[in-house]
Design an enzyme around this catalytic site. Sequence first.
Site, PDB file in Angstrom:
ATOM      1  N   ASP A   7       0.893  -1.162   0.000  1.00 46.11           N
ATOM      2  CA  ASP A   7       0.000   0.000   0.000  1.00 46.11           C
ATOM      3  C   ASP A   7       0.932   1.212   0.000  1.00 46.11           C
ATOM      4  OD1 ASP A   7      -2.121   1.748   0.205  1.00 46.11           O
ATOM      5  OD2 ASP A   7      -2.341   1.482   2.368  1.00 46.11           O
ATOM      6  N   GLU A  67      -1.089  -1.275  -4.869  1.00 45.81           N
ATOM      7  CA  GLU A  67      -2.314  -0.530  -5.081  1.00 45.81           C
ATOM      8  C   GLU A  67      -2.056   0.641  -6.018  1.00 45.81           C
ATOM      9  OE1 GLU A  67      -5.874   0.157  -2.211  1.00 45.81           O
ATOM     10  OE2 GLU A  67      -4.444   1.779  -1.886  1.00 45.81           O
ATOM     11  N   ASP A 140      -2.667   0.727   7.031  1.00 39.02           N
ATOM     12  CA  ASP A 140      -1.867   0.526   5.814  1.00 39.02           C
ATOM     13  C   ASP A 140      -1.395  -0.921   5.710  1.00 39.02           C
ATOM     14  OD1 ASP A 140      -1.207   3.638   5.119  1.00 39.02           O
ATOM     15  OD2 ASP A 140      -1.102   3.267   7.275  1.00 39.02           O
TER      16      ASP A 140
END
Length: 164
Positions: A7, A67, A140
């Site tokens: 992330d 991501e 996260d």
Amino acid sequence: MRALGIDPGTGRCGFGIVDKKGNSISAVDYGVIETTKEYSLSERLNIIFTGVNELIEIYKPDVMGIETLYFNKNITTAISVAQARGVIQLAGFQKKIKIFECTPLQVKQQVVGYGRAEKKQVIEMIMQIMNIKKKISPDDAADALAIALTAIYRTEYENIYGRL
């Protein structure tokens, strides 16, 4: 199969390592690579690049999920996060790891079954799927585990049906 999920962020970059053996899915490790605002962007990107390289060396993932960047109102933040994504992708590419880019919608759809799920629902589902008892913190890291799981499922899909 082992996946590294990322992330991306410049202040806090979440990571998650997930193993899938048969129908068993487990979290191997998760956490964050953190940098502080006192460092220049170049120093922060180097810390992230080095951290991701260390994770790859230690855990030897088969695939990597990152991501994608969604539009942020703060364009300066969006640009720096895009640069972080670049060094993360470079780390994986240099180690010849298959990289999947996942949108937040795809990750939520994969993990919860609904692309507009709330973050809380994603975290709860990840904890249930991976039998994690203690709340994952920070968020996260939970996001990174969800991204890793999505990369595993996308790899399995491609192995059966070909590229998406």
